[in-house]
Write an enzyme that holds these catalytic residues in place. Structure first.
Site, PDB file in Angstrom:
ATOM      1  N   SER A 108       0.935  -1.195   0.073  1.00 35.65           N
ATOM      2  CA  SER A 108      -0.051  -0.050  -0.108  1.00 35.65           C
ATOM      3  C   SER A 108       0.980   1.287  -0.106  1.00 35.65           C
ATOM      4  CB  SER A 108      -0.791  -0.038   1.032  1.00 35.65           C
ATOM      5  OG  SER A 108      -1.257   1.173   1.580  1.00 35.65           O
ATOM      6  N   SER A 109       0.452   2.308  -0.545  1.00 29.34           N
ATOM      7  CA  SER A 109       1.212   3.571  -0.644  1.00 29.34           C
ATOM      8  C   SER A 109       1.482   4.046   0.986  1.00 29.34           C
ATOM      9  CB  SER A 109       0.416   4.679  -1.317  1.00 29.34           C
ATOM     10  OG  SER A 109      -1.064   4.885  -0.971  1.00 29.34           O
ATOM     11  N   CYS A 110       0.814   3.728   1.711  1.00 31.09           N
ATOM     12  CA  CYS A 110       0.943   3.951   3.306  1.00 31.09           C
ATOM     13  C   CYS A 110       2.387   3.508   3.959  1.00 31.09           C
ATOM     14  CB  CYS A 110      -0.214   4.000   4.213  1.00 31.09           C
ATOM     15  SG  CYS A 110      -0.330   2.300   4.497  1.00 31.09           S
ATOM     16  N   TYR A 137      -0.168  -0.856  10.545  1.00 34.91           N
ATOM     17  CA  TYR A 137      -0.445  -1.486   9.364  1.00 34.91           C
ATOM     18  C   TYR A 137       0.712  -1.451   8.239  1.00 34.91           C
ATOM     19  CZ  TYR A 137      -3.001  -1.768   4.876  1.00 34.91           C
ATOM     20  OH  TYR A 137      -3.661  -2.034   3.574  1.00 34.91           O
ATOM     21  N   LYS A 141       2.916  -4.051   6.348  1.00 32.37           N
ATOM     22  CA  LYS A 141       3.134  -4.226   4.728  1.00 32.37           C
ATOM     23  C   LYS A 141       4.580  -4.025   4.504  1.00 32.37           C
ATOM     24  CE  LYS A 141      -1.115  -4.573   3.668  1.00 32.37           C
ATOM     25  NZ  LYS A 141      -1.493  -5.657   2.744  1.00 32.37           N
ATOM     26  N   HIS A 180     -12.694   4.080   3.746  1.00 33.23           N
ATOM     27  CA  HIS A 180     -11.820   4.860   3.313  1.00 33.23           C
ATOM     28  C   HIS A 180     -12.585   6.148   2.913  1.00 33.23           C
ATOM     29  CE1 HIS A 180      -8.991   1.488   2.714  1.00 33.23           C
ATOM     30  NE2 HIS A 180      -8.379   2.350   3.483  1.00 33.23           N
TER      31      HIS A 180
HETATM   32  N1  LIG Z   1      -8.382  -0.251  -0.513  1.00 31.06           N
HETATM   33  C1  LIG Z   1      -7.683   0.335  -0.852  1.00 31.06           C
HETATM   34  O1  LIG Z   1      -7.789   1.565  -0.917  1.00 31.06           O
HETATM   35  C2  LIG Z   1      -6.144  -0.067  -0.927  1.00 31.06           C
HETATM   36  C3  LIG Z   1      -5.181   0.789  -1.282  1.00 31.06           C
HETATM   37  C4  LIG Z   1      -3.919   0.139  -1.401  1.00 31.06           C
HETATM   38  C5  LIG Z   1      -3.692  -1.088  -1.147  1.00 31.06           C
HETATM   39  N2  LIG Z   1      -4.507  -2.156  -0.712  1.00 31.06           N
HETATM   40  C6  LIG Z   1      -4.056  -3.197  -0.428  1.00 31.06           C
HETATM   41  O2  LIG Z   1      -4.936  -4.374  -1.426  1.00 31.06           O
HETATM   42  C7  LIG Z   1      -5.199  -5.629  -0.480  1.00 31.06           C
HETATM   43  C8  LIG Z   1      -6.566  -5.938  -0.450  1.00 31.06           C
HETATM   44  O3  LIG Z   1      -7.347  -4.753   0.243  1.00 31.06           O
HETATM   45  P1  LIG Z   1      -9.002  -4.567  -0.201  1.00 31.06           P
HETATM   46  O4  LIG Z   1      -9.091  -2.923  -0.013  1.00 31.06           O
HETATM   47  O5  LIG Z   1      -9.256  -5.413  -1.039  1.00 31.06           O
HETATM   48  O6  LIG Z   1      -9.487  -5.054   1.255  1.00 31.06           O
HETATM   49  P2  LIG Z   1     -10.982  -5.599   1.741  1.00 31.06           P
HETATM   50  O7  LIG Z   1     -11.666  -5.161   0.787  1.00 31.06           O
HETATM   51  O8  LIG Z   1     -11.026  -5.358   3.387  1.00 31.06           O
HETATM   52  O9  LIG Z   1     -10.506  -7.404   1.568  1.00 31.06           O
HETATM   53  C9  LIG Z   1      -9.841  -7.936   2.228  1.00 31.06           C
HETATM   54  C10 LIG Z   1      -9.826  -9.546   2.174  1.00 31.06           C
HETATM   55  O10 LIG Z   1      -9.005 -10.349   3.084  1.00 31.06           O
HETATM   56  C11 LIG Z   1     -10.028 -11.183   3.496  1.00 31.06           C
HETATM   57  N3  LIG Z   1      -9.478 -11.456   4.870  1.00 31.06           N
HETATM   58  C12 LIG Z   1      -9.012 -10.768   5.952  1.00 31.06           C
HETATM   59  N4  LIG Z   1      -8.702 -11.294   6.977  1.00 31.06           N
HETATM   60  C13 LIG Z   1      -8.686 -12.581   6.635  1.00 31.06           C
HETATM   61  C14 LIG Z   1      -8.628 -14.057   7.371  1.00 31.06           C
HETATM   62  N5  LIG Z   1      -8.001 -13.555   8.480  1.00 31.06           N
HETATM   63  N6  LIG Z   1      -8.598 -15.072   6.777  1.00 31.06           N
HETATM   64  C15 LIG Z   1      -8.991 -15.154   5.540  1.00 31.06           C
HETATM   65  N7  LIG Z   1      -9.549 -14.132   4.826  1.00 31.06           N
HETATM   66  C16 LIG Z   1      -9.318 -12.759   5.432  1.00 31.06           C
HETATM   67  C17 LIG Z   1     -11.320 -10.648   3.560  1.00 31.06           C
HETATM   68  O11 LIG Z   1     -12.269 -11.454   3.825  1.00 31.06           O
HETATM   69  P3  LIG Z   1     -13.676 -10.834   4.892  1.00 31.06           P
HETATM   70  O12 LIG Z   1     -14.089  -9.667   4.217  1.00 31.06           O
HETATM   71  O13 LIG Z   1     -14.814 -12.061   4.584  1.00 31.06           O
HETATM   72  O14 LIG Z   1     -13.230 -10.597   6.191  1.00 31.06           O
HETATM   73  C18 LIG Z   1     -11.492  -9.835   2.329  1.00 31.06           C
HETATM   74  O15 LIG Z   1     -11.831 -10.942   1.421  1.00 31.06           O
HETATM   75  C19 LIG Z   1      -4.533  -5.325   1.000  1.00 31.06           C
HETATM   76  O16 LIG Z   1      -3.305  -5.712   1.037  1.00 31.06           O
HETATM   77  C20 LIG Z   1      -4.406  -3.539   0.858  1.00 31.06           C
HETATM   78  O17 LIG Z   1      -3.472  -3.323   1.679  1.00 31.06           O
HETATM   79  C21 LIG Z   1      -5.725  -1.579  -0.626  1.00 31.06           C
END
Ligand SMILES: NC(=O)c1ccc[n+]([C@@H]2O[C@H](COP(=O)([O-])OP(=O)(O)OC[C@H]3O[C@@H](n4cnc5c(N)ncnc54)[C@H](OP(=O)(O)O)[C@@H]3O)[C@@H](O)[C@H]2O)c1
Length: 310
Positions: A108-110, A137, A141, A180
């Site tokens: 992530s950019s953070c 967090y 990462k 967010h």
């Molecule tokens: N969203 C952003 O703006 C953003 C920006 C930069 C980078 N990212 C990166 O992209 C990645 C995905 O982010 P996202 O936004 O898609 O997050 P998200 O929508 O919260 O999805 C996270 C996923 O991980 C699953 N998960 C979490 N804990 C788990 C566990 N203990 N066992 C099994 N599955 C688990 C969740 O399942 P449940 O929903 O069922 O808990 C969900 O499917 C992350 O690494 C994040 O750092 C995201």
């Protein structure tokens, strides 16, 4: 990846994981594996090892993580560091030990310093202190990035790390407290559509900070490009390279949702970093570029929100 490769998308129900699955299906990949959170706790090493032993995936997109906005990060730093360290450590190690051909880790950019040089180049990682509100967090990462680099160096494991900017799109978290800024604003203005004409929406900060937003379908295409063509221990930023003020963002959302009453900024609340935008030269050199404008992306996300959440 060829069309019958076994591709494991960790975090299949999430914003990023579901976009990666949509993208893979649209390109004709059918052998997609997932571990729904309801049945698998990826923090559990035995579960993860068993999944890899039985299923033997060829490629892994690591998009499972505990993710949240400023509020959630400052209230639950222990959960953010523990869950993320466990999930990524289990998956990266099991992938290496079970012969995975390539793994893509979502950072992530953070991970970048609180006060970076703008635009943020990849080489600014670990050059000055982090933003304290989400440092647990960010440290998790950064450990994931270092683990990919270490497994590549010691074992020759083909692991790469992408650093996306702020993402949004269908499947986002629209909760006021844990979401967010962009999905929270959509939910806030939509939730105020039926209020009286004296209703005022209060917004956090003075609206001056500048942020970059990338539609998650563009990120999924970038992840595919990197899985196919990027081979390096160096992290790679993914964003638009363009930022907007939170005021400009709010104006677009007001327009798209059709909110007609007043809204005001609460300047007593903190703004956070004044400007955050990534340098995206490295990913652009792979011939990838975003295709969805912010306005179009917000319009389609709002449609999805109305059909699926509101
Ligand atoms: N969203 C952003 O703006 C953003 C920006 C930069 C980078 N990212 C990166 O992209 C990645 C995905 O982010 P996202 O936004 O898609 O997050 P998200 O929508 O919260 O999805 C996270 C996923 O991980 C699953 N998960 C979490 N804990 C788990 C566990 N203990 N066992 C099994 N599955 C688990 C969740 O399942 P449940 O929903 O069922 O808990 C969900 O499917 C992350 O690494 C994040 O750092 C995201």
């Amino acid at each position: 990846m060829d069309s019958n490769s076994k591709i494991y998308v960790a975090g299949n129900t999430g914003l990023v994981g579901s976009a990666i699955i949509r993208m893979l299906k649209s390109k004709g990949y059918t052998n997609i594996l997932s571990t729904p959170h309801s049945n698998w706790d990826l923090r559990n090493q035995e579960d993860v090892n068993r999944f890899f032993r039985i299923n033997e995936p060829d490629y892994v997109f690591l998009a499972a993580a505990k993710v949240g906005g400023i509020g959630a990060n400052s209230e639950q730093p222990a959960d953010f560091i523990y869950d993320n360290l466990m999930i990524q450590t289990n998956i990266i190690d099991a992938a290496y030990r079970n012969g995975v051909k390539k793994l893509l880790f979502l950072g992530s950019s953070c991970i970048y310093p609180k006060l970076p040089q703008i635009p943020i180049t990849e080489d600014q990682l670990l050059t000055s202190p982090l933003e304290p509100s989400n440092d647990a967090y960010a440290i998790a990462k950064i450990a994931g990035v270092k683990m990919c680099q270490a497994y590549r160096k010691q074992y020759g494991f083909n692991a790469i790390s992408l650093m996306p900017t702020n993402l949004y799109g269908p499947g986002d978290n629209f909760d006021h407290n844990s979401g967010h800024v962009l999905p929270s604003l959509i939910a806030k203005f939509h939730g105020s559509l039926d209020k009286s004409e004296h209703w005022i929406v209060n917004l956090w900060g003075d609206g001056s900070p500048k942020r970059e937003f990338l539609h998650v379908d563009d990120l999924a295409e970038a992840a595919y490009t990197c899985m196919e063509r990027y081979e390096s221990e160096k992290i790679i930023n993914v964003g638009t390279g363009v930022d907007v003020t939170i005021k400009e963002l709010a104006k677009i959302i007001v327009d798209v949702t059709g909110y007609k009453n007043h809204y005001q900024w609460d300047a007593s609340k903190p703004n956070g970093t004044p400007r955050k935008v990534l340098n995206v030269d490295r990913i652009k050199s792979l011939d990838w570029q975003p295709k969805i404008s912010l306005r179009e992306g917000i319009e389609s996300t709002y449609e999805w929100y109305k059909e699926n959440v509101a």
